[in-house]
Design an enzyme around this catalytic site. Sequence first.
Site, PDB file in Angstrom:
ATOM      1  N   LYS A 176      -3.261  -3.338  15.495  1.00 37.02           N
ATOM      2  CA  LYS A 176      -3.879  -2.154  15.340  1.00 37.02           C
ATOM      3  C   LYS A 176      -4.922  -1.389  16.259  1.00 37.02           C
ATOM      4  O   LYS A 176      -4.973  -0.175  16.172  1.00 37.02           O
ATOM      5  CB  LYS A 176      -4.736  -2.727  14.105  1.00 37.02           C
ATOM      6  CG  LYS A 176      -4.179  -3.209  12.871  1.00 37.02           C
ATOM      7  CD  LYS A 176      -3.407  -2.265  12.164  1.00 37.02           C
ATOM      8  CE  LYS A 176      -2.452  -2.701  11.042  1.00 37.02           C
ATOM      9  NZ  LYS A 176      -1.500  -1.914  10.430  1.00 37.02           N
TER      10      LYS A 176
ATOM     11  N   ASP B 297      15.314   0.178   9.334  1.00 40.96           N
ATOM     12  CA  ASP B 297      14.166  -0.291  10.129  1.00 40.96           C
ATOM     13  C   ASP B 297      13.793   1.010  10.735  1.00 40.96           C
ATOM     14  O   ASP B 297      14.435   1.500  11.504  1.00 40.96           O
ATOM     15  CB  ASP B 297      14.778  -1.299  11.001  1.00 40.96           C
ATOM     16  CG  ASP B 297      13.844  -1.814  11.809  1.00 40.96           C
ATOM     17  OD1 ASP B 297      12.694  -1.411  11.998  1.00 40.96           O
ATOM     18  OD2 ASP B 297      14.325  -2.884  12.577  1.00 40.96           O
TER      19      ASP B 297
ATOM     20  N   TYR C  59      -1.990  -9.406  15.248  1.00 43.13           N
ATOM     21  CA  TYR C  59      -2.059  -8.288  14.071  1.00 43.13           C
ATOM     22  C   TYR C  59      -3.036  -7.553  14.379  1.00 43.13           C
ATOM     23  O   TYR C  59      -3.013  -6.239  14.514  1.00 43.13           O
ATOM     24  CB  TYR C  59      -2.063  -9.395  12.727  1.00 43.13           C
ATOM     25  CG  TYR C  59      -2.803  -8.049  11.776  1.00 43.13           C
ATOM     26  CD1 TYR C  59      -1.778  -7.150  11.231  1.00 43.13           C
ATOM     27  CD2 TYR C  59      -4.076  -8.257  11.285  1.00 43.13           C
ATOM     28  CE1 TYR C  59      -2.354  -6.398  10.062  1.00 43.13           C
ATOM     29  CE2 TYR C  59      -4.502  -7.317  10.296  1.00 43.13           C
ATOM     30  CZ  TYR C  59      -3.872  -6.557   9.976  1.00 43.13           C
ATOM     31  OH  TYR C  59      -4.193  -5.413   8.864  1.00 43.13           O
TER      32      TYR C  59
ATOM     33  N   SER D 100      -7.255  -1.003  10.156  1.00 41.83           N
ATOM     34  CA  SER D 100      -7.833  -2.025   9.364  1.00 41.83           C
ATOM     35  C   SER D 100      -9.328  -2.405  10.010  1.00 41.83           C
ATOM     36  O   SER D 100      -9.593  -2.004  11.070  1.00 41.83           O
ATOM     37  CB  SER D 100      -7.095  -3.310   9.856  1.00 41.83           C
ATOM     38  OG  SER D 100      -7.755  -4.553   9.477  1.00 41.83           O
TER      39      SER D 100
ATOM     40  N   ASN E 134       7.256  -4.976  16.583  1.00 47.56           N
ATOM     41  CA  ASN E 134       7.524  -4.051  15.404  1.00 47.56           C
ATOM     42  C   ASN E 134       6.137  -2.987  15.140  1.00 47.56           C
ATOM     43  O   ASN E 134       6.564  -1.857  14.825  1.00 47.56           O
ATOM     44  CB  ASN E 134       7.325  -5.068  14.115  1.00 47.56           C
ATOM     45  CG  ASN E 134       7.742  -4.312  12.640  1.00 47.56           C
ATOM     46  OD1 ASN E 134       8.663  -3.679  12.589  1.00 47.56           O
ATOM     47  ND2 ASN E 134       6.528  -3.987  11.925  1.00 47.56           N
TER      48      ASN E 134
ATOM     49  N   ILE F  55       0.892  -1.145   0.005  1.00 45.90           N
ATOM     50  CA  ILE F  55       0.048   0.020  -0.016  1.00 45.90           C
ATOM     51  C   ILE F  55       0.829   1.122   0.020  1.00 45.90           C
ATOM     52  O   ILE F  55       0.534   2.412  -0.720  1.00 45.90           O
ATOM     53  CB  ILE F  55      -1.093   0.047   1.208  1.00 45.90           C
ATOM     54  CG1 ILE F  55      -1.895  -1.162   0.987  1.00 45.90           C
ATOM     55  CG2 ILE F  55      -1.691   1.201   1.254  1.00 45.90           C
ATOM     56  CD1 ILE F  55      -2.699  -1.512   2.282  1.00 45.90           C
TER      57      ILE F  55
HETATM   58  C1  UD1 Z   1      -7.936 -10.999   6.596  1.00 48.13           C
HETATM   59  C2  UD1 Z   1      -7.749 -10.616   7.978  1.00 48.13           C
HETATM   60  C3  UD1 Z   1      -7.804  -9.083   8.130  1.00 48.13           C
HETATM   61  C4  UD1 Z   1      -6.888  -8.295   7.335  1.00 48.13           C
HETATM   62  C5  UD1 Z   1      -7.177  -8.879   5.941  1.00 48.13           C
HETATM   63  C6  UD1 Z   1      -6.292  -8.176   4.725  1.00 48.13           C
HETATM   64  C7  UD1 Z   1      -8.494 -12.362   9.427  1.00 48.13           C
HETATM   65  C8  UD1 Z   1      -9.578 -13.179  10.274  1.00 48.13           C
HETATM   66  N1  UD1 Z   1      -8.671 -11.148   9.047  1.00 48.13           N
HETATM   67  O1  UD1 Z   1      -9.363 -10.571   6.415  1.00 48.13           O
HETATM   68  O2  UD1 Z   1      -7.091  -8.892   9.417  1.00 48.13           O
HETATM   69  O3  UD1 Z   1      -6.820  -6.826   7.697  1.00 48.13           O
HETATM   70  O4  UD1 Z   1      -7.210 -10.227   5.645  1.00 48.13           O
HETATM   71  O5  UD1 Z   1      -6.868  -8.045   3.551  1.00 48.13           O
HETATM   72  O6  UD1 Z   1      -7.855 -13.140   8.704  1.00 48.13           O
HETATM   73  N2  UD1 Z   1     -11.257 -17.244   1.858  1.00 48.13           N
HETATM   74  C9  UD1 Z   1     -11.591 -18.321   1.224  1.00 48.13           C
HETATM   75  N3  UD1 Z   1     -10.721 -19.203   0.698  1.00 48.13           N
HETATM   76  C10 UD1 Z   1      -9.513 -18.730   0.668  1.00 48.13           C
HETATM   77  C11 UD1 Z   1      -9.276 -17.500   1.398  1.00 48.13           C
HETATM   78  C12 UD1 Z   1     -10.059 -16.744   1.844  1.00 48.13           C
HETATM   79  O7  UD1 Z   1     -12.872 -18.763   0.981  1.00 48.13           O
HETATM   80  O8  UD1 Z   1      -8.363 -19.363   0.344  1.00 48.13           O
HETATM   81  C13 UD1 Z   1     -12.584 -16.349   2.099  1.00 48.13           C
HETATM   82  C14 UD1 Z   1     -12.649 -16.088   3.730  1.00 48.13           C
HETATM   83  O9  UD1 Z   1     -13.185 -17.051   4.246  1.00 48.13           O
HETATM   84  C15 UD1 Z   1     -13.404 -14.803   3.720  1.00 48.13           C
HETATM   85  C16 UD1 Z   1     -12.995 -13.966   2.355  1.00 48.13           C
HETATM   86  O10 UD1 Z   1     -12.569 -15.167   1.500  1.00 48.13           O
HETATM   87  O11 UD1 Z   1     -14.760 -14.952   3.723  1.00 48.13           O
HETATM   88  C17 UD1 Z   1     -11.845 -13.078   2.443  1.00 48.13           C
HETATM   89  O12 UD1 Z   1     -10.761 -13.834   3.163  1.00 48.13           O
HETATM   90  P1  UD1 Z   1      -9.401 -12.961   3.396  1.00 48.13           P
HETATM   91  O13 UD1 Z   1      -8.949 -12.225   1.927  1.00 48.13           O
HETATM   92  O14 UD1 Z   1      -8.510 -13.684   3.965  1.00 48.13           O
HETATM   93  O15 UD1 Z   1      -9.850 -11.588   4.121  1.00 48.13           O
HETATM   94  P2  UD1 Z   1     -10.328 -11.317   5.610  1.00 48.13           P
HETATM   95  O16 UD1 Z   1     -10.311 -12.793   6.264  1.00 48.13           O
HETATM   96  O17 UD1 Z   1     -11.813 -10.660   5.378  1.00 48.13           O
END
Ligand code: UD1
Length: 336
Positions: free
Chosen positions: A153, A58, A149, A124, A99, A12
């Site tokens: 935040k 750093d 993490y 976040s 960090n 970002i």
């Molecule tokens: C995650 C983090 C969040 C972080 C964000 C960054 C958690 C609990 N939250 O959010 O703190 O700020 O990433 O973008 O980890 N999914 C699948 N298959 C996959 C991967 C994801 O089905 O292989 C689904 C998940 O269940 C969710 C959606 O895709 O419903 C988004 O997942 P993801 O991209 O990991 O983001 P978050 O979980 O929303």
Amino acid sequence: MAILLTGGAGYIGSHTAIELLNKGREIVIIDDFSNSNEKVLENIKKITNKDFKFYQIDYKDREQLEKVFEENKIDSVINFAGFKAVGESVQKPLEYYFNNVSGAIILLDTMRKYDCKKFIFSSSATVYGNPERVPITENSRVGGTTNPYGTTKLMIEKILEDLYKSDNTWDICVLRYFNPVGSHESGLIGEEPKGIPNNLMPYIVRVASGELEQLSVFGNDYETPDGTGVRDYIHVVDLSIGHVKALEKLEKEGQGLYIYNLGTGTGYSVLDMVHTFEKATGQKVNYKIAPRRPGDIAACYADPTKAKEELGWVAEKNLEDMCKDSWNYIQTVQRR
Ligand code: UD1
């Protein structure tokens, strides 16, 4: 007067650097390349045709950081120097707290020493935990983070609140990102997660490219229109423009602690993502339905009204743009 971007070579940070340079702003980047590389800096220059100062340090190294403040007239700081891998934070909590939290304290204390008091912080949507209701406004309850993490935040937000209470000459803006995806349209910079990605879009992209075999859709029994998880995906370029707008607000109005959600306001399900990706890129995404992922919530999307009213910011790119640009980036990476 320069804007300091800590972690400015990261995902970002680098996109925000481009938006600032395109606006004719002077920037200084510091980065230790723990999750980025020198090539990113070259590409920022290539895209913008502009130059900037860079220090490979750093941000927790106080002595080196002071040198940056000594050698440049830093007027504001945008802090991107956080670790961000949720799973890793569970394995390495001390590293994450050190960090992200100690680093932010060292940075803020150094800023205070040099009387630089404009600060933008990358927070976040994770600070909302399991939201009481969607869409989420900035007044929604925060807390209930499920990993170190997310807790870093939340802690930094609290530190900023207390800091502002103690000295209201600070101008602080907390930006709560929803789910950043996509990359610059040039395909020159983007997100390169190390190892197997955890997040949805990088995973989809690698299945489409054949690098990974199949996407697991984590749960199809949520209370959402198609049963799969719903999130607010936002194009990283829109997100970066949000930082520019936030900085402009601090410069114009200043003296306040502002909090904004940066999201599109629209939630898309995992299957929406898969189908839009296939349509936008013409690539097949092989998937199977798998059990829910522990810690996941059903739906999370922003009410971005406050950012629209106060910053004049709205996300302009749609899901197809996000899919196309993510795909475009991985292809240029693979061609390298
Ligand atoms: C995650 C983090 C969040 C972080 C964000 C960054 C958690 C609990 N939250 O959010 O703190 O700020 O990433 O973008 O980890 N999914 C699948 N298959 C996959 C991967 C994801 O089905 O292989 C689904 C998940 O269940 C969710 C959606 O895709 O419903 C988004 O997942 P993801 O991209 O990991 O983001 P978050 O979980 O929303």
